[in-house]
Design an enzyme around this catalytic site. Structure first.
Site, mmCIF file in Angstrom:
data_model
loop_
_atom_site.group_PDB
_atom_site.id
_atom_site.type_symbol
_atom_site.label_atom_id
_atom_site.label_comp_id
_atom_site.label_asym_id
_atom_site.label_seq_id
_atom_site.Cartn_x
_atom_site.Cartn_y
_atom_site.Cartn_z
ATOM 1 N N CYS A 112 192.701 51.356 11.549
ATOM 2 C CA CYS A 112 191.852 52.530 11.837
ATOM 3 C C CYS A 112 192.181 53.161 13.183
ATOM 4 O O CYS A 112 191.776 54.289 13.448
ATOM 5 C CB CYS A 112 190.380 52.132 11.794
ATOM 6 S SG CYS A 112 189.917 51.409 10.226
ATOM 7 N N HIS A 251 185.921 57.097 15.295
ATOM 8 C CA HIS A 251 186.358 56.671 13.961
ATOM 9 C C HIS A 251 185.135 56.581 13.057
ATOM 10 O O HIS A 251 184.120 55.977 13.416
ATOM 11 C CB HIS A 251 187.050 55.308 14.068
ATOM 12 C CG HIS A 251 187.240 54.639 12.756
ATOM 13 N ND1 HIS A 251 187.800 55.288 11.670
ATOM 14 C CD2 HIS A 251 186.937 53.382 12.326
ATOM 15 C CE1 HIS A 251 187.827 54.455 10.646
ATOM 16 N NE2 HIS A 251 187.307 53.299 11.015
ATOM 17 N N ASN A 281 184.949 55.990 5.013
ATOM 18 C CA ASN A 281 185.880 55.496 6.029
ATOM 19 C C ASN A 281 187.311 55.683 5.504
ATOM 20 O O ASN A 281 187.722 54.997 4.577
ATOM 21 C CB ASN A 281 185.568 54.017 6.296
ATOM 22 C CG ASN A 281 186.491 53.385 7.325
ATOM 23 O OD1 ASN A 281 187.517 53.941 7.688
ATOM 24 N ND2 ASN A 281 186.113 52.204 7.788
HETATM 25 O O1 UT7 Z 1 186.980 50.717 9.817
HETATM 26 C C1 UT7 Z 1 187.085 49.466 10.401
HETATM 27 C C2 UT7 Z 1 185.845 49.057 11.025
HETATM 28 N N1 UT7 Z 1 184.861 48.775 10.011
HETATM 29 C C3 UT7 Z 1 183.641 48.622 10.385
HETATM 30 O O2 UT7 Z 1 183.359 48.751 11.538
HETATM 31 C C4 UT7 Z 1 182.636 48.234 9.344
HETATM 32 C C5 UT7 Z 1 181.507 47.543 10.002
HETATM 33 N N2 UT7 Z 1 180.473 47.013 9.111
HETATM 34 C C6 UT7 Z 1 179.633 47.768 8.417
HETATM 35 O O3 UT7 Z 1 179.741 48.963 8.325
HETATM 36 C C7 UT7 Z 1 178.445 47.058 7.798
HETATM 37 O O4 UT7 Z 1 178.425 45.725 8.257
HETATM 38 C C8 UT7 Z 1 178.419 47.079 6.259
HETATM 39 C C9 UT7 Z 1 178.063 48.458 5.765
HETATM 40 C C10 UT7 Z 1 179.761 46.644 5.707
HETATM 41 C C11 UT7 Z 1 177.351 46.128 5.738
HETATM 42 O O5 UT7 Z 1 176.094 46.440 6.300
HETATM 43 P P1 UT7 Z 1 175.181 45.286 6.949
HETATM 44 O O6 UT7 Z 1 173.945 45.920 7.368
HETATM 45 O O7 UT7 Z 1 176.007 44.615 7.993
HETATM 46 O O8 UT7 Z 1 174.899 44.374 5.710
HETATM 47 P P2 UT7 Z 1 175.220 42.828 5.506
HETATM 48 O O9 UT7 Z 1 176.698 42.626 5.326
HETATM 49 O O10 UT7 Z 1 174.548 42.018 6.556
HETATM 50 O O11 UT7 Z 1 174.505 42.577 4.126
HETATM 51 C C12 UT7 Z 1 173.108 42.728 3.986
HETATM 52 C C13 UT7 Z 1 172.767 42.523 2.537
HETATM 53 C C14 UT7 Z 1 173.417 41.301 1.896
HETATM 54 O O12 UT7 Z 1 172.501 40.733 1.000
HETATM 55 P P3 UT7 Z 1 171.706 39.394 1.403
HETATM 56 O O13 UT7 Z 1 172.759 38.375 1.687
HETATM 57 O O14 UT7 Z 1 170.904 39.770 2.605
HETATM 58 O O15 UT7 Z 1 170.898 39.109 0.190
HETATM 59 C C15 UT7 Z 1 174.564 41.894 1.123
HETATM 60 O O16 UT7 Z 1 174.930 41.109 0.014
HETATM 61 O O17 UT7 Z 1 173.212 43.657 1.782
HETATM 62 C C16 UT7 Z 1 173.974 43.195 0.671
HETATM 63 N N3 UT7 Z 1 174.972 44.206 0.332
HETATM 64 C C17 UT7 Z 1 174.748 45.210 -0.509
HETATM 65 N N4 UT7 Z 1 173.666 45.557 -1.215
HETATM 66 C C18 UT7 Z 1 173.752 46.658 -1.982
HETATM 67 C C19 UT7 Z 1 176.240 44.295 0.812
HETATM 68 N N5 UT7 Z 1 176.843 45.371 0.275
HETATM 69 C C20 UT7 Z 1 175.939 45.946 -0.552
HETATM 70 C C21 UT7 Z 1 175.970 47.077 -1.377
HETATM 71 N N6 UT7 Z 1 174.853 47.404 -2.065
HETATM 72 N N7 UT7 Z 1 177.063 47.868 -1.483
#
Ligand code: UT7
Length: 324
Positions: A112, A251, A281
């Site tokens: 990125c 980004h 992204n």
């Molecule tokens: O470009 C390179 C740099 N990239 C980044 O900087 C990306 C950085 N990370 C993010 O943008 C976020 O961490 C995400 C959008 C990927 C995820 O958001 P989050 O608030 O960190 O969620 P999480 O990974 O902590 O997951 C929370 C919950 C989980 O469920 P449980 O374990 O709490 O039951 C996930 O399984 O959300 C669940 N989850 C989803 N639910 C519905 C993860 N993806 C999804 C989804 N739809 N697509």
């Protein structure tokens, strides 16, 4: 003399994938995606459309805006992690398609951060006498996305952005670039298979090792801190107060990351350029895609201070300060 951005261009494929479409593919919801990422839709290539095809459109638009002919380009730097093929470089394919027969060409791999890395290299060449460098960032993230993994498939999109760099003046153009890397955490964002460590095989495919894997939550926290640090570095190096920044183009990874970074920097929402709601992204392409939109919509105006900040796999992080 600084190097100047003489023109910008961008291109996104026409096919739109909405959150409603994703609801039919994986266990997710429009509400979750919008609340957690800010993304509403993203663009995907048509079958047969590849990285160089998007790059060509963006590059031609940037050349037109810069009023520079392809035959006057000395160097093409193409930032991507999703090139047409491992060999040859996509930059060489683009060189031919553009008819940029005099230009040297190579790809830049910094995920990125690829655009800011390529911009920094281009800047160094212009400062040492080169006349025109074409910097393109083009990504077909859909090719390395596991469309059954809801953790990643809702995030990424395809697109390309480009700038033409040439000789500028003493007080405008690219004022500084800062590049960083820390290779201790490669597994934060990676595609484990398909390279020389795990060459392409049925096993790699069956185990989905050729698709992007990301530790989203851990990455999130590092992204906020790194982009904030890189932004401060840019301002400090130029003796500029954060309040003097007119437009901030980070980004486009996640709306919550963008808002957290700009809040920590004390930059108001009106200064923040956001278009990830439309494109998701797009990795290296995200900054030049947003920059071109900002230029075309006149959010960026002559004389303004534009701050770019990126973060990505590697891990890498980087910034650039530009007096437009
Ligand atoms: O470009 C390179 C740099 N990239 C980044 O900087 C990306 C950085 N990370 C993010 O943008 C976020 O961490 C995400 C959008 C990927 C995820 O958001 P989050 O608030 O960190 O969620 P999480 O990974 O902590 O997951 C929370 C919950 C989980 O469920 P449980 O374990 O709490 O039951 C996930 O399984 O959300 C669940 N989850 C989803 N639910 C519905 C993860 N993806 C999804 C989804 N739809 N697509």
């Amino acid at each position: 003399m600084n190097s100047a951005i003489l023109g910008t261009g961008s291109y996104v494929p026409t096919r739109v994938l909405t959150n409603a479409d994703l609801e039919r593919m994986v266990d997710t919801s429009d509400t979750w995606i919008v609340e957690r990422t800010g993304i509403r839709e993203r663009r995907l290539v048509a079958p047969g459309q590849a990285c160089s095809d998007l790059a060509l459109q963006a590059a031609q638009r940037a050349l037109l805006a810069a009023n520079v002919k392809a035959c006057d380009i000395d160097l093409i730097l193409l930032a991507t992690c999703t090139g047409d093929a491992p060999l040859p470089s996509t930059a060489c394919l683009l060189q031919h398609q553009l008819g940029a027969t005099r230009a040297a060409a190579c790809d830049i791999s910094a995920a990125c951060c690829g655009f800011v890395y390529a911009l920094s290299i281009a800047d160094a060449y212009i400062k040492t006498g080169m006349r025109h460098v074409l910097v393109v960032a083009s990504e077909v993230m859909s090719a390395i996305t596991d469309w059954t993994d809801r953790n990643t498939c809702v995030l990424f999109g395809d697109g390309a952005g480009a700038v033409v760099l040439g000789q500028g003046s003493q007080h405008s153009g690219i004022l500084s670039t800062h590049l960083h890397a820390n290779g201790r955490l490669p597994e934060m964002i990676h595609v484990p298979g398909g390279g020389s460590r795990e060459p392409a095989s049925k096993e790699v495919l069956d185990n989905k090792r050729c698709f992007i894997k990301m530790k989203g939550n851990e990455t999130f926290k590092i992204a906020v801190k790194s982009m904030e640090e890189a932004a401060h570095e840019a301002a400090d190096a130029n003796g500029v107060a954060m309040a003097d920044i007119d437009v901030f183009i980070p980004h486009q990874a996640n709306m919550r990351i963008l808002k957290a970074v700009s809040q920590r920097l004390g930059l108001g929402q009106e200064k923040l350029m956001i278009n990830l709601d439309k494109f998701g992204n797009t990795s290296a392409a995200s900054i030049p895609l947003a920059l071109d939109e900002a230029v075309l919509s006149q959010k960026v105006q002559k004389g303004q201070l534009v701050l770019l900040a990126a973060f990505g796999a590697g891990l890498t992080w980087a910034s650039a300060l530009v007096r437009w």
